[in-house]
Every structure is written in structure tokens, then in C-alpha cells.
Design a protein around this motif. Structure first.
Motif, PDB file in Angstrom:
ATOM      1  N   LYS A  39       0.872   4.246  -2.837  1.00  0.00           N
ATOM      2  CA  LYS A  39       0.686   5.666  -2.486  1.00  0.00           C
ATOM      3  C   LYS A  39       1.858   6.502  -2.980  1.00  0.00           C
ATOM      4  CE  LYS A  39      -1.983   4.654   1.630  1.00  0.00           C
ATOM      5  NZ  LYS A  39      -1.775   4.373   3.055  1.00  0.00           N
ATOM      6  N   GLU A  54       0.828  -1.209   0.000  1.00  0.00           N
ATOM      7  CA  GLU A  54       0.000   0.000   0.000  1.00  0.00           C
ATOM      8  C   GLU A  54       0.867   1.266   0.000  1.00  0.00           C
ATOM      9  OE1 GLU A  54      -3.914  -1.828   2.267  1.00  0.00           O
ATOM     10  OE2 GLU A  54      -2.387  -0.753   3.420  1.00  0.00           O
ATOM     11  N   ILE A 100      -5.530   7.169  -6.563  1.00  0.00           N
ATOM     12  CA  ILE A 100      -4.852   6.378  -5.530  1.00  0.00           C
ATOM     13  C   ILE A 100      -5.814   5.357  -4.948  1.00  0.00           C
ATOM     14  CG2 ILE A 100      -3.707   6.487  -3.281  1.00  0.00           C
ATOM     15  CD1 ILE A 100      -2.665   9.240  -4.057  1.00  0.00           C
ATOM     16  N   SER A 101      -7.025   5.784  -4.635  1.00  0.00           N
ATOM     17  CA  SER A 101      -7.932   4.837  -3.975  1.00  0.00           C
ATOM     18  C   SER A 101      -8.361   3.740  -4.941  1.00  0.00           C
ATOM     19  CB  SER A 101      -9.134   5.565  -3.364  1.00  0.00           C
ATOM     20  OG  SER A 101     -10.076   5.842  -4.366  1.00  0.00           O
ATOM     21  N   SER A 143       1.712   9.309  -6.012  1.00  0.00           N
ATOM     22  CA  SER A 143       1.609  10.449  -5.093  1.00  0.00           C
ATOM     23  C   SER A 143       1.226  11.744  -5.803  1.00  0.00           C
ATOM     24  CB  SER A 143       2.921  10.629  -4.335  1.00  0.00           C
ATOM     25  OG  SER A 143       3.951  10.900  -5.254  1.00  0.00           O
ATOM     26  N   ARG A 144       1.556  11.833  -7.106  1.00  0.00           N
ATOM     27  CA  ARG A 144       1.247  13.077  -7.813  1.00  0.00           C
ATOM     28  C   ARG A 144      -0.127  13.037  -8.477  1.00  0.00           C
ATOM     29  NH1 ARG A 144       6.376  14.680 -11.313  1.00  0.00           N
ATOM     30  NH2 ARG A 144       5.094  16.506 -11.772  1.00  0.00           N
ATOM     31  N   LYS A 145      -0.819  11.899  -8.330  1.00  0.00           N
ATOM     32  CA  LYS A 145      -2.152  11.773  -8.941  1.00  0.00           C
ATOM     33  C   LYS A 145      -3.222  12.155  -7.916  1.00  0.00           C
ATOM     34  CE  LYS A 145      -0.549   9.796 -12.748  1.00  0.00           C
ATOM     35  NZ  LYS A 145      -0.712  10.224 -14.094  1.00  0.00           N
ATOM     36  N   SER A 146      -4.465  12.199  -8.416  1.00  0.00           N
ATOM     37  CA  SER A 146      -5.564  12.592  -7.533  1.00  0.00           C
ATOM     38  C   SER A 146      -5.887  11.474  -6.527  1.00  0.00           C
ATOM     39  CB  SER A 146      -6.802  12.890  -8.371  1.00  0.00           C
ATOM     40  OG  SER A 146      -7.254  11.690  -8.957  1.00  0.00           O
ATOM     41  N   ASP A 147      -6.604  11.844  -5.479  1.00  0.00           N
ATOM     42  CA  ASP A 147      -6.990  10.856  -4.467  1.00  0.00           C
ATOM     43  C   ASP A 147      -7.800   9.733  -5.077  1.00  0.00           C
ATOM     44  OD1 ASP A 147      -5.680  12.333  -2.645  1.00  0.00           O
ATOM     45  OD2 ASP A 147      -7.468  13.286  -1.776  1.00  0.00           O
ATOM     46  N   ALA A 148      -8.640  10.071  -6.063  1.00  0.00           N
ATOM     47  CA  ALA A 148      -9.483   9.055  -6.697  1.00  0.00           C
ATOM     48  C   ALA A 148      -8.621   7.986  -7.370  1.00  0.00           C
ATOM     49  CB  ALA A 148     -10.398   9.716  -7.726  1.00  0.00           C
TER      50      ALA A 148
END
Lengths: 334, 580
Positions: free
Chosen positions: B159, B155, B170-171, B163-168
Motif C-alpha cells: 500500500k 500488505e 493497489i488491489s 500509494s500514489r497509484k490508483s486503487d485498482a
């Protein structure tokens, strides 16, 4: 001039089997060039190293430059391919032309042969500019296609001398300090015209009728014909699947890659783009869908429109100025 | 199972993301304190064709990927064919493939105790509303669980990567990873590697390390032109140079690139370029200017298969003669070669040391394998590495400045180097010319002057050779009956080979020209059998060493064309057959 309907129904020498990226403009261009050159004359292609070469002559895939079922004995349907070093596609093709002319003059070859060179913008405008300009200067009777995708795509999308202002490439990355490439691109149209080319054009298959007309005219040209084909690169420009042709159209209409045709001694023709900036679609329409301009242009979440990122207005203004200057220079030839 | 190594292969087409999965495994291993190495294999095109990534993870430092794979992931059986010479299966290999795959199992993927695990990627991802493109992250989850590695490490890695992408984004990737991590209901028995020390190590490629070490060694200017497989050096150094006040220029071709390097170096800063075979051919003329005008320059050549375009993405050791001899005239130069990723560090320091100290061109012969392998390495030390600086002119008591001063010719301690005056230093106006010149730099057609200047330029090489006489490694038992010489990435394959062959010793030169002749003669003394192993068709090192008189006709020449690394099995066969 053949009728468009006849050209479309011809066989294309460019057959399926290439490993070009899905959504690559080069394969569309090759399809069209293949059909236009299938006019009853034999064609010899001189290829420099570029995406269109490494991805279409790839073993063990079938050779993409093939005439399908045609056998080599079928003179007009067969053709020759010579892959040369990175920088010298025009000069090797010029030598083929000379040989053809000598063989024709002694009667060893009876029918006319078309000689075509193809390179990428890296191969033709960086390392190979010398080769291209001197071939034009010697008035070699060849058609030279230059596929312009603004990067060295095959080595990993490094800056090339045709890279647009502000574009993010792997050697001019957009960082906090740099807004991507800030070196104005080489004026390749002006160079080719001033070197004395018989015909200089910039045209995209996104305007198919015009593309067919220009290439047909080029094949008839008595001097060197140079055709620059703006080629949106799905992997290097980083845009969504299915937008290739739309981007190619916008690249002309916004003034990044105006459609241009100039025959030696005649006024130039500039098409599908307005000289007046107010009548053109804004540059954001072309830049927005591409990740390589993401540091300059963003999509407004509420309106869904592309807009300049706050703080980047000066860079985008510089891009607009560069486009206007370039268009004005082209219109002065008209 | 008690083993300390594990070998994986991931095979797919462009867009499948096999390289991304492999990188995630490597990053996780690095995070856990394990060692590892990863190589990629692909055709000359960037995207769209078949690609494969090979990963070896180990509890001890490892520099060569293992031959027999314990775990293979194949997204499409039709993609395997181009890699059939590279992938060998261990007897009890596990094969992960999409459940939808209908094709017959290709010959190369067959093994005695093959365990096939079909995974319904599309179905499982679609159930969670995830696109099929996330299957490589799912594979990462499956592998992590199969290896018994903690979920947390995976995980963290995801992450980090996104890290430079949006939260969406990453999740979504974390969910795909989760599906994978909980997919296997029954345990596959793969060796569980536990690190000897829990410490975060670094994952780096040979090219990245070359760039970083060059800057550490003092490089402040880079000019280059993109060429596979060296482009990453330019891309990495682009980020590094501005931070130390340096500058990078992308030239219009290799001729301009080396011209820029010489100009910057004349201006007083250590400068380098990086290229591959075709680019080195274009640079050859100006390598001569560097020798003639005594302007330091470092040139990295990431060798690929030649001649001409050759096979751009694959390694060969066939630029050796070019590096040693190419160019017209008597042109002194030094040639160095790293043998694996970490040794690039030492080599770059050596290169700048020699170039700056002795004012001549230094070539570094890397190759596609070293350049593009990603290896987990320990911290690198810079203390103890040679860090010579350029001898600059500090005035000589009012007498005029002579750029190529011969004042100390009769002093036996003089190494042939004359101090360089930085442009703009008052009272040091001088000419630099590629035409033969006198002490002042003024051009001269005098034959005697030419002989004198040649002696001066080659005097530097004599002293350089003295300094570098100890730049070599010996692996294995030095008194073994069979003694082998190898260099570059082939040497690291042989280093692994001699650990299991106790009757063998290996000599690896760090410097190829001037060659550490005395050391090699010592090494070969008393040998019952000796072989030169290299990856080029003509046996370039063999003939070079013959010409130096260090080996005789009894030494075996074991060589073949490049394109594919040597495996242990192949070396067994080659040594059995004996060389020419």
C-alpha cells in the motif's frame, strides 16, 4: 541517389544483439543508417558515450554493429568503431576524416571512406556542444548524427538542454511547486546552421522515405552534415509499447520536432508540419500518451480525448507559444 | 534454525522487477525492526539487460551483503551468467524459478542440498486475471511466507509503495501478493528472524544520505551534471534544497558545475557538487582555484572503475591518487572517505565543517557500493558532529579590509584563515584571483609573495591536521598480531572479517589527507604482521603511506582491481598468500 527499394534490400551493419529497450527509436534509426551506409564504401563510426553506445557494444552480447557473416577481409563490408569520451564524438571523427584524407592523398587508400559520428543529445548539446560547434566551424567532412531523446537516459533520465518545456525529468520533477522543466530548450538547429554546417537536418525514421533521402544527401555533403534524430525514449518518456513510431510522427506534426532540412546557401525545407497552429494536431495528442506530461494533460474518461488538466492551461499555452516561435524562426530560413 | 542473518539473491532481466521485490523485502524488514542491506548489480545500460539484487537481513546492524545465499530467485537461467562471480550458494539453498524454465540448471546455481521450487507464475496469475508482470509481487509474497513474517507487514508495504497509484493498481498488487503468500503448501525451513526490538527503522542509500546530511550540515547550493553512480545525490537534493531556501542547478558539464559551486560559495552559502571519476577529472582545474582563492567547496566523488569510462556501475578505489594529488601547483585540500552508508552522515558534516572553517576544497571519496547500497539504519545523531561556520569579516576598527590578511602570521595560535567578507558588505571591496596575489587580493608576480602565500595556505592544513588527528576507527583487538589498514567500502568488508578473526585488528581512517599519521603509527607499533588492503591495481594507499613514511617495506600490499567486492573466502586466500 540510390532507389529506395535498393536501399531497403541492403544489409544493415546494425545486427540483432543490442540491449536497447524494446521500443527504442534509436535501434530503428541505426537499422536505417546501417542500410544507407552499406553503399559499397567503407564506414568508420566515432561514438560518444550514449545509450546507443553502451547498449550496442556490450560484452558478452554479440557486437550489434556487425556485418553479420561478413569477414573483416571484405573491405567494403567491414567497418571501424571508435568509442571515445562522452563529449567528443565529432572531434574524434574529424581527426579520423583528416587521417583518411591524408592517406588518400598519398595513395595509401584507394577507395572513399565514410566517417560518421554519433552522440546522444546530452553528449552533443550539453557537455559536447563545444566539440560539435567547432567541428562544424572547421568544415570537417563528416556526418554527425545526434539522437535527441531530451534526457540523459543512461544515467537515469535527468534533464538535458533539449528537454521540452513542461517535461518531467528526474532533475526537473513535476511537483506542486514546479510544472517540470521550464527552461526553454537550446535552439540546436539554429546553432548548427549559424556555425556554418554544410547541411543541417532534423528528421525521424517515422518518415522513412524522407529519412533515407536526407541521410543519403548528407553522405554526399562537402562540409559538416549534422542530422538530429528525434528519438522517443520508451523508458524516459514513459509511453506504452508499440507507440514509438506514432509518437515520433506526432512529435513532428505537432511542432515539437519539425522535420527540417537546410543546405548551406539554400533556403530551408520544413516538412510534415503546418506553420498555422489551427491546421496542426493539438499538442495534447503528442503529450497525452506520455507519462512525463501526465501532470499537464489527462485523458477524458467520457470522450476518450486528451485534454489539458484544469489549472495547467497557462503552462500548456506557454508550450504552444514556444512551438510557434520555434516554427516561425525555422520558416524565416525557408 | 537459530541464525541471525539471511542472505537472498534475486536475478532477472530488465522488466522482471527483481529490484522492486528486493526493495519490498527491505522495506518490510525495516518496518519490523530488523536490519538489512541491499546491493544491485547491473550492466552499464538502464533497462533491458540482466540485473540482480542481493539482500541480507539481520537482527543486528549489517553493512555488507552476505556471500553465501540461502534463498535465490531466478526468473531465467540464462540471466545468471553475468553474476557468476558474485553469487555463491549456501549448502542448503532454496531456489525459486518459473515452472516453465526448461534450461539446464546453470553450474553456479548448483549446491549440495539444493531445494528447487518451480512456481507456475504465469498460470497462477492468469487464473486471477493478473498480468505476468506482477510476478515480482508474487515472489515477495512467497518469500514473506517462507520467512514466517506476518502478512500484514507485506500488505502495508505494498500500500505504501503504490500509494500514489490508483486503487485498482493497489488491489491488483495485493491480489498478486496474496497468491504468493498462500502458494507454498509445505514449509521451507529458512531461519526465522525475529527482531530484538519492534521499531520502524529507515531504509536509505548512501547517495540519499549524502544529500540529506549535506543539507543538514548547512549546504544550500548544489550544481552537478548527471553521472553514474552519483546522480541520485543530485536527484535527492533537488527535493530537499527548496524546502530550506536553497537552490540546485543542473550544469552543462562538470566544469560549469564546479564553477557554479565556487560562485555560490563566494556569495556566502555552503555549496557542493557530486560526481564520479570522469567528472572529477574535468573539475580538477577549478579545484585549484578553490585552493588558490580560498573559497570553500565540497566535492563528492562516487568512485567507479576507471580510467576513462571504465565500468560505470561498479566500484573501485582508484581515484585516491587523483583526489590527493591531481592538479597543477601546490594546492592544499582535505580528503575524507565514508566506509558504509550510515557513515556518509558523519562524513558530510566533517566535509562542510572543514571546507567552511579552513576555506579550502574538501573531497569526499565515496564509491559505487556505498553510493547505491540500500541499508536499514538507526536514527542518526547530529549532536557532537563538527559544525564549523565560515569566519566572516566583522570589521577591524576602521583599517582597510584585507581578504587574505596576514596580520596574525606571528601569532602561533593563528590557523592561517582570514575572514571572508560577503559580497556587498560596505567597505570590503576586494579582488579574488586565481593568479597569485597579495593580502588585498591584488595580483602579484613577486616570488617572495608567492612563498608567503603558499605558507599561509598550507598553514591551514597544519591546524586542520591537528584537529582531525583523531578521525579514525579501530576494529577488533588492537593488540592482535596482525594489523590491517583499509578505507571506504573495503573497510566495511574487513570490519565484518575481523569479527570472526580474533588475531586481527583493523585501522580505518575517516580522513585520508591529511592522514592521521600518529594514530596509524601507534596502531602499527608492536605488530607482528601488517597489511594494507585496497581495491585498485597499483596499491594507491600503500604507496601513499610509504611516501608519508608511516609504513616500511615489511608491510604487505594486498590489492586488486575493482569491479567486484571482496568476499570472506577471497580475503582468507589473500591473507594466506600474503601481499607483495
Amino acid at each position: 541517389m540510390a532507389k529506395i527499394i535498393d536501399i531497403i534490400q541492403r544489409e544493415s551493419c546494425f545486427q540483432p544483439g543490442s540491449t536497447l529497450c524494446a521500443g527504442c527509436m534509436e535501434s530503428i534509426a541505426f537499422q536505417n543508417i546501417g542500410k544507407i551506409t552499406d553503399n559499397g564504401k567503407k564506414t568508420i563510426f566515432g561514438l560518444g558515450t550514449f545509450c546507443g553506445e553502451v547498449s550496442t557494444l556490450q560484452f558478452p552480447n554479440p557486437v550489434a554493429w556487425g556485418r553479420g557473416e561478413s569477414t573483416p577481409e571484405d573491405w567494403t563490408k567491414s567497418f571501424g568503431i571508435l568509442h571515445h569520451v562522452f563529449e567528443s564524438a565529432p572531434t574524434i571523427t574529424e581527426a579520423i576524416r583528416d587521417t583518411v584524407d591524408v592517406l588518400s592523398s598519398v595513395g595509401a587508400i584507394k577507395s572513399d571512406i565514410q566517417t560518421i559520428s554519433m552522440s546522444g543529445d546530452g553528449g552533443a548539446l550539453a557537455i559536447g556542444l563545444r566539440s560539435l560547434l567547432h567541428t562544424i566551424n572547421r568544415q570537417a567532412r563528416i556526418v554527425s548524427f545526434v539522437l535527441v531523446n531530451e534526457v540523459f537516459a543512461n544515467t537515469g533520465f535527468q534533464y538535458s538542454p533539449s528537454a521540452s518545456l513542461g517535461s518531467d525529468t528526474s532533475t526537473t520533477p513535476a511537483t506542486e511547486l514546479h510544472p517540470g522543466n521550464m527552461q526553454p530548450p537550446l535552439d540546436y538547429l539554429g546553432l548548427a546552421v549559424n556555425a556554418g554546417a554544410g547541411l543541417v537536418a532534423q528528421v525521424s525514421p517515422a518518415f522513412p522515405k524522407y529519412f533515407l533521402k536526407v541521410v543519403e544527401t548528407a553522405l554526399e555533403c562537402k562540409g559538416t552534415a549534422v542530422i538530429f534524430i528525434p528519438s522517443p525514449c520508451i523508458t524516459g518518456w514513459k509511453f506504452a509499447d508499440g507507440e514509438t513510431v506514432e509518437l515520433a510522427r506526432l512529435s513532428c506534426e505537432t511542432g515539437f520536432f519539425p522535420c527540417f532540412l537546410k543546405k548551406k546557401g539554400q533556403p530551408a525545407e520544413i516538412k510534415f508540419v503546418e506553420r498555422d497552429a489551427a491546421k496542426r494536431p493539438p499538442v495534447e495528442h503528442f503529450m497525452g500518451p506520455q507519462q512525463r506530461f501526465q501532470h499537464l494533460v489527462r485523458k477524458n474518461k467520457e470522450t476518450g480525448q486528451f485534454e489539458v488538466r484544469p489549472g495547467k492551461e497557462a503552462v500548456v499555452e506557454e508550450i504552444r507559444t514556444w512551438i510557434q516561435t520555434k516554427l516561425d524562426a525555422l520558416y524565416r530560413m525557408a | 534454525m537459530t541464525r541471525n542473518q539471511l542472505h537472498l539473491a534475486l536475478i532477472g532481466s530488465g522488466g522482471d522487477g527483481v529490484v522492486a521485490s528486493a526493495t519490498m523485502i527491505m522495506q518490510t524488514a525495516a518496518r519490523m525492526g530488523l536490519y538489512g542491506i541491499m546491493t544491485q548489480s547491473y550492466g552499464p545500460q538502464i533497462r533491458g539487460g540482466e540485473s540482480a539484487a542481493y539482500v541480507s537481513v539481520s537482527t543486528d546492524p549489517i553493512a555488507v551483503v552476505g556471500d553465501h545465499k540461502d534463498l535465490v530467485v531466478c526468473f531465467r537461467f540464462s540471466d545468471v551468467n553475468p553474476f557468476r562471480q558474485e553469487v555463491a550458494m549456501a549448502a542448503d539453498v532454496t531456489l525459486l524459478h518459473p515452472k516453465e524454465e526448461q534450461a539446464d540448471l546453470p553450474e553456479v546455481l548448483k549446491a549440495k542440498n539444493l531445494r528447487r521450487i518451480p512456481v507456475p507464475f504465469q498460470e497462477l496469475l492468469a487464473a486471477e486475471g493478473l498480468p505476468e508482470i506482477a510476478k515480482n509481487v508474487m515472489v515477495f509474497g512467497i518469500i514473506l511466507q517462507a520467512l514466517g513474517w506476518q502478512k500484514k507487514y507485506g500488505e502495508d508495504c505494498i500500500k505504501d509503495i503504490f500509494s500514489r497509484k490508483s486503487d485498482a493498481v493497489i488491489s491488483a498488487n495485493l491480489r498478486a501478493f496474496d497468491i504468493g503468500y498462500h502458494h507454498l503448501k509445505e514449509k521451507i525451513s529458512l531461519p526465522t528472524l525475529s527482531p530484538k526490538q519492534v521499531v520502524k527503522r529507515e531504509l536509505i542509500s548512501g547517495n540519499e544520505l549524502c544529500a540529506r546530511s549535506a543539507v543538514d550540515a548547512g549546504c544550500r547550493f548544489f550544481a552537478g551534471y548527471p553521472i553514474t553512480p552519483s546522480s541520485e545525490i543530485m536527484e535527492t537534493i533537488y527535493d530537499l534544497l527548496p524546502k530550506v531556501g536553497g537552490k540546485l542547478l543542473q550544469a552543462e558539464d562538470e566544469i560549469a558545475a564546479i564553477g557554479m559551486v565556487l560562485g555560490a560559495s563566494f556569495g556566502g552559502v555552503p555549496a557542493m557538487t557530486a560526481t564520479s571519476g570522469p567528472g572529477l577529472s574535468l573539475m580538477t582545474e577549478m579545484m585549484g582555484i578553490s585552493s588558490m582563492t580560498e573559497i570553500p567547496a565540497v566535492i563528492v566523488d562516487c568512485q567507479r572503475v576507471g580510467p576513462s569510462t571504465g565500468i560505470p556501475s561498479r566500484a573501485e578505489q582508484s581515484d585516491l591518487w587523483h583526489a590527493l594529488y591531481a592538479g597543477h601547483g601546490d594546492a592544499p585540500r582535505a580528503v575524507l572517505a565514508p566506509m558504509d552508508v550510515p557513515s556518509c552522515h558523519r562524513t558530510m558534516f566533517q566535509a562542510f565543517h572543514l571546507a567552511e572553517t579552513y576555506q579550502l576544497p574538501v573531497l569526499v571519496l565515496s564509491d559505487a557500493i556505498i553510493a547505491q547500497s540500500q541499508q536499514i539504519i538507526d536514527n542518526l545523531e547530529t549532536t557532537g558532529l563538527p559544525q564549523g561556520k565560515r569566519q566572516t569579516f566583522q570589521g577591524n576598527g576602521g583599517s582597510p579590509y584585507l581578504r587574505f590578511s596576514l596580520a596574525h602570521t606571528n601569532d602561533p595560535g593563528w590557523n592561517g584563515v582570514s575572514p571572508i567578507a560577503l559580497p556587498g558588505t560596505p567597505g570590503t571591496m576586494h579582488t579574488i584571483a586565481g593568479i597569485e596575489h597579495n593580502e588585498m587580493g591584488k595580483i602579484s608576480s613577486d616570488a617572495k609573495q608567492h612563498e608567503i602565500m603558499n605558507r599561509k595556505r598550507f598553514r591551514k592544513l597544519d591546524y586542520l591536521a591537528e584537529e582531525t588527528a583523531s578521525w579514525f576507527h579501530i576494529f577488533g583487538n588492537p593488540t592482535a598480531k596482525h594489523r590491517v589498514v583499509a578505507w571506504g567500502s573495503v573497510a566495511s568488508v574487513l570490519e565484518r572479517y575481523v569479527t570472526t578473526h580474533k588475531d586481527m585488528a583493523l585501522f580505518v581512517p575517516e580522513i585520508l589527507s591529511p592522514f592521521p599519521i600518529a594514530a596509524l603509527q601507534d596502531f602499527l607499533a608492536g605488530a607482528r604482521r601488517s597489511s594494507i588492503v585496497e581495491q585498485n591495481f597499483q596499491g594507491q594507499l600503500y604507496h601513499y603511506l610509504r611516501s608519508l613514511g608511516t609504513i616500511d617495506g615489511k608491510t604487505e600490499k594486498i590489492c586488486r582491481s575493482g569491479g567486484l567486492a571482496f568476499s570472506n573466502d577471497e580475503l582468507d586466500r589473500l591473507f594466506q598468500e600474503g601481499g607483495a
